[in-house]
Design an enzyme around this catalytic site. Sequence first.
Site: not given
Length: 384
Positions: A183, A185-187
Amino acid sequence: MSTLTDRIPVMVPYLGIEEEQAAAEAVASGWIAQGPRVAQFERAFAESVTAAHGVAVSSCTTALHLSLVACGIGPGDEVVVPSLSFIATANAARYVGADPVFADVDETTGNLTPDTVREVLGPRTRAIVLVHQGGVPADVRAIKELAEPLGIAVVEDAACAVGSVYRGAPVGAEAQVATWSFHPRKLLTTGEGGMLTLDDADRATRLRRLREHGMSVSAADRHASAGPVFEQYLEVGFNFRMTDIQAAVGLVQLGRLAEIVRRRRELAAYYHALLAGVPGLRAVRDPEYGQSNYQSFWVLLDPDFPGGGRDGALARLAERGISARRGIMAAHLEPAYDTVKHVDLPATERITRDSLILPMFHTMTSAQQERVAAALLEPVASGV
């Protein structure tokens, strides 16, 4: 009042021209559904966490769902999960007809411990979903030492933990099965998307079938065949596939991962320096057995922290043009689960009530971090 141009966002995906070019090449190839780039991404990602197999899917939620299906979890079974997690963790148990059982977490790491899990084990416990919360690695070996003698499966929810380290190895290296999120929001992001990693070849083969309607032959293999192929549908499956466009982006992102983790740990170190020694404030840190990727940098405030506690801090940051977020949610407090009986969850409720997530992104400047810290600590500095 801040303007749109000087607002500090909570998160910005780290994407560049290379990702744009990779996606365009996938489109130009004519193969945009699940195909060769997905297979390449699976191999590369699995290798990065030292797993034998990767199975790309449409999200970490679908990965969690498939992991429980593959572990044979179903109606009548109980699955131990932390309430302190995005609601998808608990939902996955419901998807297979099992009952989620909420366990408390360690207040420092936000993760399950053997003691909190042991408190809720019962004769119907068949699986534990072990979340590496916010990128902080959970103590996998300790949980497995409790679960394995009892025949309880351990699924690692590593949605936030790509690039985190557990006992000198990548998170996921010791997993029976680990699930991952891509997603924004992930790194590491592919827009949406997820992955399962594991060492069991037979289970990986079944997972690949399950993500594609239970077909005996994948769509990619059918198209590659020189002759007619008559597939069978071996069991009821799902449509949980990743596209080659997403995988093309993921391959570029995977090449950036070490740089991204290094930068986030650098940003976290500066936050720690800015917030050190503040009474009534505790910032997330590495556990003694591992290193976080700092997917989220969260701080826990005392309820009487100057300026109105956590909620006052969120309002103050927003007024100064800084986007922060409430801390990690507690599923047992949401309407979808408010009828589920559970043990007391004091650490969970403390963290979800009194924590907030501070902005952190690759291009964040020291001046922006200083602005965040100054706004957060303004009542402390002024003696309010």
